[in-house]
Design a protein around this motif. Sequence first.
Motif, PDB file in Angstrom:
ATOM      1  N   SER A  65     -46.395-125.469  52.797  1.00 20.44           N
ATOM      2  CA  SER A  65     -45.675-125.747  54.041  1.00 20.44           C
ATOM      3  C   SER A  65     -46.236-126.936  54.788  1.00 20.44           C
ATOM      4  N   THR A  66     -47.473-127.381  54.390  1.00 15.96           N
ATOM      5  CA  THR A  66     -48.062-128.535  55.064  1.00 15.96           C
ATOM      6  C   THR A  66     -47.253-129.781  54.810  1.00 15.96           C
ATOM      7  N   PHE A  67     -46.669-129.913  53.631  1.00 19.34           N
ATOM      8  CA  PHE A  67     -45.892-131.086  53.271  1.00 19.34           C
ATOM      9  C   PHE A  67     -44.414-130.787  53.447  1.00 19.34           C
ATOM     10  N   SER A  68     -43.711-131.772  53.931  1.00 16.15           N
ATOM     11  CA  SER A  68     -42.286-131.595  54.136  1.00 16.15           C
ATOM     12  C   SER A  68     -41.553-131.610  52.806  1.00 16.15           C
ATOM     13  N   GLU A  69     -40.322-131.227  52.858  1.00 13.81           N
ATOM     14  CA  GLU A  69     -39.508-131.206  51.632  1.00 13.81           C
ATOM     15  C   GLU A  69     -39.355-132.602  51.057  1.00 13.81           C
ATOM     16  N   ALA A  70     -39.199-133.593  51.925  1.00 14.80           N
ATOM     17  CA  ALA A  70     -39.067-134.968  51.444  1.00 14.80           C
ATOM     18  C   ALA A  70     -40.364-135.444  50.804  1.00 14.80           C
ATOM     19  N   GLU A  71     -41.517-135.041  51.412  1.00  9.64           N
ATOM     20  CA  GLU A  71     -42.789-135.442  50.824  1.00  9.64           C
ATOM     21  C   GLU A  71     -42.993-134.787  49.461  1.00  9.64           C
ATOM     22  N   ASN A  72     -42.692-133.501  49.331  1.00 15.01           N
ATOM     23  CA  ASN A  72     -42.836-132.829  48.051  1.00 15.01           C
ATOM     24  C   ASN A  72     -41.977-133.479  46.974  1.00 15.01           C
ATOM     25  N   LYS A  73     -40.756-133.855  47.349  1.00 12.84           N
ATOM     26  CA  LYS A  73     -39.872-134.494  46.383  1.00 12.84           C
ATOM     27  C   LYS A  73     -40.387-135.865  45.976  1.00 12.84           C
ATOM     28  N   LEU A  74     -40.858-136.628  46.964  1.00  7.96           N
ATOM     29  CA  LEU A  74     -41.367-137.971  46.687  1.00  7.96           C
ATOM     30  C   LEU A  74     -42.641-137.908  45.847  1.00  7.96           C
ATOM     31  N   PHE A  75     -43.560-137.031  46.229  1.00 10.35           N
ATOM     32  CA  PHE A  75     -44.826-136.948  45.500  1.00 10.35           C
ATOM     33  C   PHE A  75     -44.624-136.407  44.091  1.00 10.35           C
ATOM     34  N   THR A  76     -43.683-135.492  43.884  1.00  8.57           N
ATOM     35  CA  THR A  76     -43.381-134.983  42.541  1.00  8.57           C
ATOM     36  C   THR A  76     -42.877-136.097  41.640  1.00  8.57           C
TER      37      THR A  76
END
Length: 272
Positions: free
Chosen positions: A236-247
């Motif tokens: 939950s620390t990372f936003s959905e956009a961050e998770n998608k970008l980092f993946t």
Amino acid sequence: MNGDIFEDWFQNHFLLHAPSLRPLILLLDGHSSHYNLAAIKMAAQAKVIMFCMPPNTTHMLQPLDNTCFSCLKENWAEACRAYTASTGCAVTKPAFSQIFCQAWRKSMTLINIAASFRPTGIYPYNPHAIRIPGDHALTPEKKSLAEETGLAYIPLVSPAPKSTMKNHQQHNSPSPSGASSSIMSATAMTSSQKAPAVMPLQGSFQLQVPKPSITLPPLQSSGTQDPWTETTYNTSTFSEAENKLFTTRCEEGYDINDERYNKWLRQNHPEV
């Protein structure tokens, strides 16, 4: 010309030489010296109507501009040429008064002054005397706006709208209802928005500012560890956009030195 000179001229020259017939009309241009309160009061008491010509119309309506000044300009040029031809010198300040006096006497005659009122249509009265370029001249078959409406004059100033005057009065005059509505709006606050209390302290006032409602994680007593390190991060620390970008960056092998991305890797892919 200033207001004092105009007042002195009106009292000691115009009223002394004006005919006894009343009322009289005095035509004036819009110079600021003519807005003299004392002169206006004297004119009202003497039944003299001061009529100010509309702006930018004196070249058509002022008698002096139409006849006398044009004659004065021609006679002044002729007097200067005669002076230069006879003396061989240009006009100097000591000679100015004498030369100008000759031109003035030739121009400001009773015949020229009386005739200057004719082209303006003031006297004899002639509403068709002035021709404005682009404006169709009035003919006996075509009546003026005043003749069509039957009004003595056509007003140039329209009254202000009622709504505008009402808003102006409400804005400038305090009303109890407006004050009560302001008090009600100021007191209509939720419990979470209450203003901090004001407490007196040694003859002065001290404003008690509420502390920010942020709870920090407790520190470890031994083997102190930063509570904001990667061990405290979760999904939950990372936003959905961050998770998608980092993946995407991880799958495609982007080699970008980014602290935020490195923390995401340590949390989700410690083997990398």
